[in-house]
Design an enzyme around this catalytic site. Structure first.
Site, PDB file in Angstrom:
ATOM      1  N   ARG A 103       0.816  -1.235   0.003  1.00 12.85           N
ATOM      2  CA  ARG A 103       0.009  -0.007   0.104  1.00 12.85           C
ATOM      3  C   ARG A 103       0.947   1.320  -0.009  1.00 12.85           C
ATOM      4  O   ARG A 103       1.729   1.459   0.948  1.00 12.85           O
ATOM      5  CB  ARG A 103      -1.080   0.169   1.001  1.00 12.85           C
ATOM      6  CG  ARG A 103      -1.836   1.439   1.441  1.00 12.85           C
ATOM      7  CD  ARG A 103      -2.758   1.273   2.349  1.00 12.85           C
ATOM      8  NE  ARG A 103      -3.984   0.588   1.959  1.00 12.85           N
ATOM      9  CZ  ARG A 103      -5.197   0.671   2.417  1.00 12.85           C
ATOM     10  NH1 ARG A 103      -5.233   1.682   3.539  1.00 12.85           N
ATOM     11  NH2 ARG A 103      -6.203   0.066   2.025  1.00 12.85           N
ATOM     12  N   HIS A 130      -7.445   1.098  -6.512  1.00 11.75           N
ATOM     13  CA  HIS A 130      -7.671   0.150  -5.388  1.00 11.75           C
ATOM     14  C   HIS A 130      -8.284  -1.192  -5.741  1.00 11.75           C
ATOM     15  O   HIS A 130      -9.611  -1.188  -5.527  1.00 11.75           O
ATOM     16  CB  HIS A 130      -8.694   1.018  -4.291  1.00 11.75           C
ATOM     17  CG  HIS A 130      -8.337   0.342  -3.165  1.00 11.75           C
ATOM     18  ND1 HIS A 130      -7.666  -0.907  -2.649  1.00 11.75           N
ATOM     19  CD2 HIS A 130      -9.085   0.711  -1.630  1.00 11.75           C
ATOM     20  CE1 HIS A 130      -7.837  -1.198  -1.344  1.00 11.75           C
ATOM     21  NE2 HIS A 130      -8.751  -0.299  -0.936  1.00 11.75           N
ATOM     22  N   GLN A 133     -10.319  -3.668  -3.461  1.00 11.44           N
ATOM     23  CA  GLN A 133     -11.526  -3.187  -3.220  1.00 11.44           C
ATOM     24  C   GLN A 133     -12.516  -3.621  -3.960  1.00 11.44           C
ATOM     25  O   GLN A 133     -13.751  -4.023  -3.694  1.00 11.44           O
ATOM     26  CB  GLN A 133     -11.360  -1.839  -2.724  1.00 11.44           C
ATOM     27  CG  GLN A 133     -12.602  -1.240  -2.097  1.00 11.44           C
ATOM     28  CD  GLN A 133     -13.077  -1.833  -1.040  1.00 11.44           C
ATOM     29  OE1 GLN A 133     -12.297  -1.683   0.063  1.00 11.44           O
ATOM     30  NE2 GLN A 133     -14.426  -2.159  -0.906  1.00 11.44           N
ATOM     31  N   ASP A 221     -17.495   7.206  -1.462  1.00 17.19           N
ATOM     32  CA  ASP A 221     -16.066   6.998  -0.449  1.00 17.19           C
ATOM     33  C   ASP A 221     -15.929   8.386   0.107  1.00 17.19           C
ATOM     34  O   ASP A 221     -16.600   9.415  -0.258  1.00 17.19           O
ATOM     35  CB  ASP A 221     -14.882   6.600  -1.651  1.00 17.19           C
ATOM     36  CG  ASP A 221     -13.931   6.401  -0.767  1.00 17.19           C
ATOM     37  OD1 ASP A 221     -14.009   5.989   0.454  1.00 17.19           O
ATOM     38  OD2 ASP A 221     -12.734   6.228  -1.265  1.00 17.19           O
ATOM     39  N   CYS A 260     -16.587   1.557   0.548  1.00 11.56           N
ATOM     40  CA  CYS A 260     -15.461   0.679   0.752  1.00 11.56           C
ATOM     41  C   CYS A 260     -15.073   0.912   2.206  1.00 11.56           C
ATOM     42  O   CYS A 260     -14.433  -0.065   2.615  1.00 11.56           O
ATOM     43  CB  CYS A 260     -14.269   1.211  -0.160  1.00 11.56           C
ATOM     44  SG  CYS A 260     -13.415   2.674   0.052  1.00 11.56           S
ATOM     45  N   ARG A 288     -13.927  -8.532   1.368  1.00  8.93           N
ATOM     46  CA  ARG A 288     -12.281  -8.254   1.318  1.00  8.93           C
ATOM     47  C   ARG A 288     -11.568  -9.619   1.423  1.00  8.93           C
ATOM     48  O   ARG A 288     -10.498  -9.747   0.759  1.00  8.93           O
ATOM     49  CB  ARG A 288     -11.840  -7.146   2.022  1.00  8.93           C
ATOM     50  CG  ARG A 288     -12.305  -5.770   1.480  1.00  8.93           C
ATOM     51  CD  ARG A 288     -11.633  -5.103   0.377  1.00  8.93           C
ATOM     52  NE  ARG A 288     -10.535  -5.227   0.385  1.00  8.93           N
ATOM     53  CZ  ARG A 288      -9.863  -4.140   0.711  1.00  8.93           C
ATOM     54  NH1 ARG A 288     -10.069  -2.987   1.150  1.00  8.93           N
ATOM     55  NH2 ARG A 288      -8.265  -4.244   0.639  1.00  8.93           N
TER      56      ARG A 288
HETATM   57  N1   CP Z   1     -11.206   0.162   2.238  1.00 11.95           N
HETATM   58  C1   CP Z   1      -9.996  -0.180   2.710  1.00 11.95           C
HETATM   59  O1   CP Z   1      -9.112  -0.269   1.942  1.00 11.95           O
HETATM   60  O2   CP Z   1      -9.716   0.210   4.025  1.00 11.95           O
HETATM   61  P1   CP Z   1      -8.610   0.486   4.811  1.00 11.95           P
HETATM   62  O3   CP Z   1      -8.110   1.574   4.409  1.00 11.95           O
HETATM   63  O4   CP Z   1      -8.862   0.315   6.175  1.00 11.95           O
HETATM   64  O5   CP Z   1      -7.540  -0.672   4.605  1.00 11.95           O
END
Ligand code: CP
Length: 307
Positions: A103, A130, A133, A221, A260, A288
């Site tokens: 990430r 992403h 997701q 989001d 998400c 997820r």
């Molecule tokens: N939706 C998502 O990726 O959540 P986090 O940022 O908590 O990993």
């Protein structure tokens, strides 16, 4: 040495592969949590240059449920890209682990890590996209309402990394995507061109009512993502795009609401919608885990999992 199977973005994998991963995820969810040896003896490195709750926990639990393990590195606790090149870190990690989830901010870092060719690399979110997701989002929609092919999804709010992966998904899974986004926050036009040139139905709207009208699904989001430093401006631009009960009423009566998470209640979505009967956000968070198990099995074993 064969090329590792990376999960970098939805537009970089064929629709047939994405569909196979989703079908595996559904089978794994049905099979439950215990007893799998799919990834026995395998280890995943999770590297976080940005905070996370869902991604960190779901990937760690996914490895555990598949019989493997994980190691977490955060930005402060590693040399990534500062005291060591990303490619060198990837080569070293490849001596210890079987896959890397990253990430980060710049997508180039993912590409540099994948180019090292050591082990499969998974995109756990960048400033651009992403994809993990979206696999969970597609699975959640299909569990509740059947195939997404031919359905209409309305995205309301920021044209951010999640919106970008919705654009990729619209092309790969064959659904209509209406993006209601203020002009100043629109997604990269090249990404929309990529989808429409391949026949995808992706349209831009300034009026959220127009985008939501008759839709099968409404998604949004947070308005201020990690790394955004213009919160006040974003609030001003995005307030007309809040998903509230009045906006949801314009969609089909059985339309789903997806987010998400984390949600900023009262900003991009009201409590009434987030906690209401059309909301599928908790299933979306759970999925997820299942989709990531299938992604890991595909990347590491190169096979459909033994669900
Ligand atoms: N939706 C998502 O990726 O959540 P986090 O940022 O908590 O990993």
């Amino acid at each position: 040495m064969s090329t590792p199977r990376h999960f970098l973005d939805l537009d970089r994998l064929p629709a047939t592969t994405l569909r196979a991963i989703l079908e595996s995820a559904k089978a794994m969810k049905r099979a439950g949590r215990n007893g799998s040896t799919t990834l026995a003896g395998r280890t995943l490195a999770l590297i976080f240059e940005k905070p996370s709750t869902r991604t960190r926990v779901s990937f760690e639990v996914a490895m555990r449920q598949l019989g493997g393990g994980s190691v977490v590195l955060d930005a402060q606790g590693s040399h990534l890209g500062v005291r060591e090149t990303i490619a060198d870190t990837a080569r070293v990690l490849g001596c210890y682990v079987d896959a890397i989830m990253l990430r980060t901010d710049k997508p180039q870092k993912l590409d540099d890590m994948a180019a090292a060719g050591a082990v499969p690399v998974i995109n756990g979110l960048t400033d651009a996209t992403h994809p993990c997701q979206l696999m969970a989002d597609v699975m959640t929609y299909e569990e509740r309402k059947g195939t997404l092919k031919g359905a209409t999804v309305a995205w309301c709010g920021d044209g951010n990394n999640v919106a970008a992966s919705w654009i990729h998904a619209a092309e790969r899974f064959g659904f209509t995507l209406r993006l209601a986004v203020p002009e100043a926050l629109r997604p990269d036009p090249a990404r929309i061109r990529w989808a429409t040139e391949r026949g995808a139905k992706v349209s831009l709207h300034t009026d959220p009512k127009e985008a939501v009208s008759g839709a099968d699904c409404v998604a949004t989001d947070t308005w201020v993502s990690m790394g955004n430093n213009d919160a006040e401006r974003r609030m001003r631009l995005l307030t007309p795009y809040r998903v509230d009960a009045a906006l949801m009423r314009l969609a089909k009566p059985d339309a789903l609401f997806l987010h998400c998470l984390p949600a900023h209640r009262g900003e991009e979505v009201t409590d009434e919608v987030l906690d209401g009967p059309q909301s599928a956000v908790w299933d979306e968070a759970e999925n997820r885990l299942h989709t990531e198990k299938a992604i890991l099995a595909w990347c590491i074993n190169g096979t459909r999992p033994d669900a």
